[in-house]
Design an enzyme around this catalytic site. Structure first.
Site, short mmCIF file in Angstrom:
data_model
loop_
_atom_site.label_atom_id
_atom_site.label_comp_id
_atom_site.label_asym_id
_atom_site.label_seq_id
_atom_site.Cartn_x
_atom_site.Cartn_y
_atom_site.Cartn_z
CB SER A 1 12.44 -30.16 -42.04
OG SER A 1 12.01 -29.60 -40.82
CD GLU B 1 19.40 -31.50 -37.59
OE1 GLU B 1 18.19 -31.28 -37.77
OE2 GLU B 1 20.17 -31.83 -38.50
#
Length: 319
Positions: free
Chosen positions: A170, A264
């Site tokens: 991330s 996502e």
């Protein structure tokens, strides 16, 4: 390299095993969602941040590393850091620098521990974790400065750049790429390889998946992305490669493995990074994992194990 689309998923001959696994994942899913989604996503108030940071501490405890991995925290000139070493430490000349996620506003050593332990297991390498300073208390470029400090520490210990891999999830994937941009600007050698899990590469949020996959992402929202970037970047130009490394010159970057789930909003960040790396002549492998969510590798499930095993093979194989 060819894009790889792993299709192996958890299969069940009956509903009962699947229900048991779903039940086991429930508390972990709640903890991770608490980290990435605030009750008022646009708010970066202290109470919201404290809840997110506490959620990461809880997640680190829920996703307990397996036995056989040693965890040794210490203080690096005022910065919390830790070594994760496997019991089968067969490659003592190699090291992984791991950059944790959390949107640059949350994250700690406890959150680093599960993925660091998995990386140590699948490679036999030592993994070095560090707790970089967080926004809004410490906005850009504090985290990038701390990543460079961690890298310099490894070099001081005698590891060469050819012996070091940088991994991140991330925002940690963003930080890994930013570190490479900074090293390149200083005309220093870059890491041997990169492993990026659901990397956040474009703070302008210009990819199509930010809207096209919003309904199927169980973790992230665009409101959350906008909130964390506002307190980290503040008034800085979001197209700066030190914030959006996707938009910088990627030539001469190290061979890279990118893993992303289909479900996502950061999906485009991974696909576009692969495309730009290939265009720049960088060996890059993109693995798209069907029906998976943001940083699914952290979860105690079979698909996560398969992804980590693939990362291990990438780091151990000759390119």
């Amino acid at each position: 390299m060819e894009e790889r689309r792993p299709t192996k998923r958890i299969t069940h001959s009956a509903d009962q095993p699947r229900m048991a696994e779903d039940k086991r994942l429930e508390p972990v899913m709640r903890a991770l969602k608490a980290i990435h989604s605030a009750a008022s996503p646009e708010s970066m108030a202290l109470e919201d941040l404290e809840r997110q940071r506490a959620g990461q501490e809880l997640l680190g405890r829920l996703v307990t590393p397996r036995r056989g991995v040693n965890w040794s925290p210490f203080d690096l000139d005022g910065m919390p850091a830790a070594w994760t070493t496997p019991s089968h430490w067969r490659e003592k000349q190699k090291v992984i620098l791991y950059c944790h996620g959390g949107g640059y506003t949350s994250g700690n050593l406890g959150y680093s521990r599960p993925l660091a332990a998995k990386l140590a297991e699948v490679t036999g390498y030592a993994v070095f974790c560090f707790e970089y300073r967080l926004a809004p208390e410490h906005p850009f470029p504090a985290a990038a400065d701390d990543a460079l400090k961690a890298w310099d520490h490894l070099m001081y210990l005698g590891y060469g750049a050819r012996d070091a891999v940088v991994a991140g999830d991330s925002a940690g994937g963003n930080l890994a790429l930013v570190l490479c941009h900074r090293l390149k600007a200083q005309e220093r050698r870059l890491p041997a390889r990169l492993v990026l899990m659901s990397p956040w590469t474009d703070m302008t949020a210009s990819g199509k998946s930010y809207t096209q996959r919003a309904e199927i992402d169980p973790m992230l929202t665009l409101d959350y992305i906008q909130a964390v970037r506002s307190v980290y970047a503040r008034d800085h130009d979001l197209t700066d490669p030190l914030l959006s490394p996707l938009l910088g010159d990627l030539s001469h970057f190290p061979p890279t493995l990118i893993q992303v789930g289909t479900n996502e909003i950061l999906y485009s960040d991974s696909v576009r990074l692969r495309d730009r790396m290939v265009a720049a002549g960088v060996p890059c492998r993109l693995e798209v994992w069907k029906d998976m969510w943001h940083v699914f590798q952290m979860f105690p499930m079979h698909t996560a194990d398969l992804a980590m095993e693939s990362a291990g093979r990438f780091l151990l194989e000759d390119l």
